[in-house]
Motif scaffolding. Structure first.
Motif, PDB file in Angstrom:
ATOM      1  N   ALA A   1    -104.429 -72.943 -31.197  1.00  0.00           N
ATOM      2  CA  ALA A   1    -105.607 -72.974 -30.330  1.00  0.00           C
ATOM      3  C   ALA A   1    -105.637 -74.228 -29.463  1.00  0.00           C
ATOM      4  CB  ALA A   1    -106.877 -72.881 -31.173  1.00  0.00           C
ATOM      5  N   ALA A   2    -105.081 -75.313 -29.980  1.00  0.00           N
ATOM      6  CA  ALA A   2    -105.057 -76.576 -29.242  1.00  0.00           C
ATOM      7  C   ALA A   2    -103.848 -76.689 -28.318  1.00  0.00           C
ATOM      8  CB  ALA A   2    -105.063 -77.749 -30.221  1.00  0.00           C
TER       9      ALA A   2
ATOM     10  N   ALA B   1    -110.640 -68.203 -23.527  1.00  0.00           N
ATOM     11  CA  ALA B   1    -111.567 -69.323 -23.680  1.00  0.00           C
ATOM     12  C   ALA B   1    -112.139 -69.436 -25.081  1.00  0.00           C
ATOM     13  CB  ALA B   1    -112.704 -69.185 -22.667  1.00  0.00           C
ATOM     14  N   THR B   2    -112.265 -68.320 -25.807  1.00  0.00           N
ATOM     15  CA  THR B   2    -112.926 -68.389 -27.107  1.00  0.00           C
ATOM     16  C   THR B   2    -112.042 -68.985 -28.191  1.00  0.00           C
ATOM     17  OG1 THR B   2    -112.306 -66.092 -27.600  1.00  0.00           O
ATOM     18  CG2 THR B   2    -114.482 -66.471 -26.644  1.00  0.00           C
ATOM     19  N   LEU B   3    -110.815 -69.360 -27.870  1.00  0.00           N
ATOM     20  CA  LEU B   3    -110.015 -70.095 -28.853  1.00  0.00           C
ATOM     21  C   LEU B   3    -110.660 -71.437 -29.207  1.00  0.00           C
ATOM     22  CD1 LEU B   3    -106.299 -69.460 -27.798  1.00  0.00           C
ATOM     23  CD2 LEU B   3    -107.519 -68.544 -29.784  1.00  0.00           C
ATOM     24  N   ASP B   4    -111.618 -71.869 -28.368  1.00  0.00           N
ATOM     25  CA  ASP B   4    -112.366 -73.089 -28.699  1.00  0.00           C
ATOM     26  C   ASP B   4    -113.125 -72.945 -30.016  1.00  0.00           C
ATOM     27  OD1 ASP B   4    -111.484 -74.261 -26.395  1.00  0.00           O
ATOM     28  OD2 ASP B   4    -113.335 -73.946 -25.263  1.00  0.00           O
ATOM     29  N   LEU B   5    -113.386 -71.706 -30.435  1.00  0.00           N
ATOM     30  CA  LEU B   5    -114.078 -71.495 -31.700  1.00  0.00           C
ATOM     31  C   LEU B   5    -113.218 -71.843 -32.904  1.00  0.00           C
ATOM     32  CD1 LEU B   5    -116.079 -68.126 -31.518  1.00  0.00           C
ATOM     33  CD2 LEU B   5    -116.906 -70.451 -31.196  1.00  0.00           C
TER      34      LEU B   5
ATOM     35  N   ALA C   1    -113.748 -75.339 -34.293  1.00  0.00           N
ATOM     36  CA  ALA C   1    -115.147 -75.415 -34.731  1.00  0.00           C
ATOM     37  C   ALA C   1    -115.330 -74.697 -36.059  1.00  0.00           C
ATOM     38  CB  ALA C   1    -116.058 -74.808 -33.666  1.00  0.00           C
TER      39      ALA C   1
ATOM     40  N   ARG D   1    -116.887 -65.842 -23.436  1.00  0.00           N
ATOM     41  CA  ARG D   1    -117.419 -67.191 -23.687  1.00  0.00           C
ATOM     42  C   ARG D   1    -118.111 -67.143 -25.026  1.00  0.00           C
ATOM     43  NH1 ARG D   1    -119.340 -72.022 -21.959  1.00  0.00           N
ATOM     44  NH2 ARG D   1    -121.495 -72.558 -22.487  1.00  0.00           N
TER      45      ARG D   1
ATOM     46  N   VAL E   1    -119.778 -69.560 -28.562  1.00  0.00           N
ATOM     47  CA  VAL E   1    -120.216 -70.843 -29.129  1.00  0.00           C
ATOM     48  C   VAL E   1    -120.480 -70.645 -30.612  1.00  0.00           C
ATOM     49  CG1 VAL E   1    -121.172 -71.748 -26.986  1.00  0.00           C
ATOM     50  CG2 VAL E   1    -122.619 -70.375 -28.496  1.00  0.00           C
TER      51      VAL E   1
ATOM     52  N   THR F   1    -122.866 -67.593 -34.487  1.00  0.00           N
ATOM     53  CA  THR F   1    -122.049 -67.610 -33.285  1.00  0.00           C
ATOM     54  C   THR F   1    -122.684 -66.704 -32.240  1.00  0.00           C
ATOM     55  OG1 THR F   1    -120.630 -65.722 -33.890  1.00  0.00           O
ATOM     56  CG2 THR F   1    -119.957 -67.914 -34.659  1.00  0.00           C
TER      57      THR F   1
ATOM     58  N   ARG G   1    -121.584 -64.767 -28.448  1.00  0.00           N
ATOM     59  CA  ARG G   1    -120.475 -64.448 -27.539  1.00  0.00           C
ATOM     60  C   ARG G   1    -121.001 -63.629 -26.374  1.00  0.00           C
ATOM     61  NH1 ARG G   1    -117.220 -60.602 -30.120  1.00  0.00           N
ATOM     62  NH2 ARG G   1    -117.425 -59.088 -28.439  1.00  0.00           N
TER      63      ARG G   1
END
Length: 282
Positions: free
Chosen positions: A77-78, A90-94, A97, A183, A185, A202, A204
Motif C-alpha cells: 500500500a505504501a 486511493a483507498t489503499l490509504d486505509l 490505518a 474515497r 476514511v 469506515t 466510503r
C-alpha cells in the motif's frame, strides 16, 4: 507458549495435503495459536508452504493470499514493493490505518497474516475492518474439494467465529477495483491511548455517488450500511445506533460503543463531504 499436546507438524504443498487428520489444525502466522493453550490440538498443517502469490494485481482488483503478512500488505500500500498498485487506487490509504488499529508490534506485523486475522474473527480484527470496508470477497476452499466465494462481511458470524466448516481453508481475499478507486476514511477509538479499538467506523464514497459505512470492533459481527448518497447526520446516526450486536466487555460498555460509533460515523461522513471535489467522475 509451550503447546504440550502438539506432536506433529506437516508442510502443505498441494491441496491434497490440506485434508486434516483428527486433532490437526491449519497454521499460517500462528500469532494467536501460539499465544494460549490449544486443547485437543495434536498437529499443525502449515499453509505458508503452499506457495500462494502473496499479492496479485489485475483489472478486477487486488487478490490477497490468506498467507500474506500484514507487513507485506502495508508495504504494498505504501509503494515499497516491486509490485505496484494503479495510481487511482486511493483507498489503499486505509491499509496502514487499519493495520495500526491492530495495536501490534512490528514483529507481529511481520508474522501475522491477513487470512489469519480474518479467520480468528475477533470483533476488533483490523483486517476484518479493512476487507469489509472495501467489499472484500473471501475465496474459500471447502473440505469437500469445492470452492466458494462470499463477502467477508458474511464470513464473520460472531466475535471469534466464522462460517468456515471443519477442514475449510480461506484461500484468498479479493478487493474489487471499483472499491479501491473510491474515497474512504477510517475512524477508531479506544478507552486507553494504547488500548484495543473499542469502535471502528469506515466510510466510503464511490464514483457513482453512493456511500458505504461499516461498523466493526463495537459490534460482534461486521455491520454494513449502504446509501444512495452521503446520508444526513440524523439518518446516519439512526442507522448506526440501530445496528445489531453492540456488546459489553472490560474494554467498553455496549451503550458507550453505540454512542461513539455514531460520533465516528458523523466524522467519516464529514470527511467524505469535504472530499467530494476530489472524487473521480463515474
Amino acid at each position: 507458549m509451550d503447546l504440550t499436546t502438539v506432536t506433529g507438524f506437516r508442510a502443505a504443498r498441494t491441496r491434497d495435503d490440506l485434508a486434516l487428520a483428527p486433532g490437526e489444525r491449519f497454521l499460517a502466522g500462528g500469532t494467536w495459536l501460539m499465544s494460549e493453550p490449544q486443547p485437543g490440538t495434536t498437529g499443525f498443517v502449515d499453509l505458508t508452504t503452499m506457495g500462494w502469490p502473496e499479492l496479485e494485481v489485475d483489472g478486477a482488483g487486488l487478490r490477497i493470499a490468506a498467507t500474506c503478512t500484514i507487513a507485506r500488505l502495508v508495504a504494498f500500500a505504501a509503494g515499497r514493493l516491486d509490485l505496484r498498485a494503479p495510481v487511482d487506487w486511493a483507498t489503499l490509504d486505509l491499509v496502514p490505518a487499519a493495520a495500526n488499529a491492530l495495536l501490534a508490534s512490528f514483529k507481529i506485523w511481520n508474522t501475522a497474516t491477513v487470512g489469519g486475522n480474518l479467520c480468528r474473527a475477533f470483533a476488533a480484527g483490523a483486517m476484518v475492518s479493512l476487507c469489509v470496508a472495501l467489499d472484500g470477497i473471501a475465496v474459500i476452499w471447502r473440505a469437500d474439494g469445492t470452492q466458494t466465494r462470499m463477502p467477508v462481511a458474511e464470513l464473520v458470524v460472531d466475535d471469534g467465529a466464522t462460517c468456515l466448516g471443519p477442514g475449510d481453508v480461506l484461500r484468498a481475499i479479493e478487493l474489487p477495483a471499483a472499491a479501491l478507486r473510491s474515497r474512504a476514511v477510517l475512524h477508531k477509538i479506544a478507552l486507553a491511548e494504547l488500548g484495543r479499538s473499542g469502535a471502528v467506523v469506515t466510510g466510503r464514497l464511490d464514483a457513482d455517488g453512493s456511500s458505504t459505512f461499516t461498523i466493526t470492533a463495537s459490534v460482534r459481527r461486521p455491520v454494513v450500511l449502504r446509501f444512495d448518497g452521503i446520508p444526513s447526520d440524523a439518518a446516519l446516526v439512526t442507522a448506526v445506533e440501530s445496528a445489531p450486536g453492540y456488546y459489553s466487555d472490560p474494554l467498553g460498555a455496549a451503550d458507550w460503543r453505540r454512542g461513539v460509533s455514531g460520533v465516528l460515523a458523523r466524522r467519516a461522513a464529514d470527511d467524505l463531504r469535504r472530499g467530494l471535489d476530489r472524487m473521480p467522475s463515474a
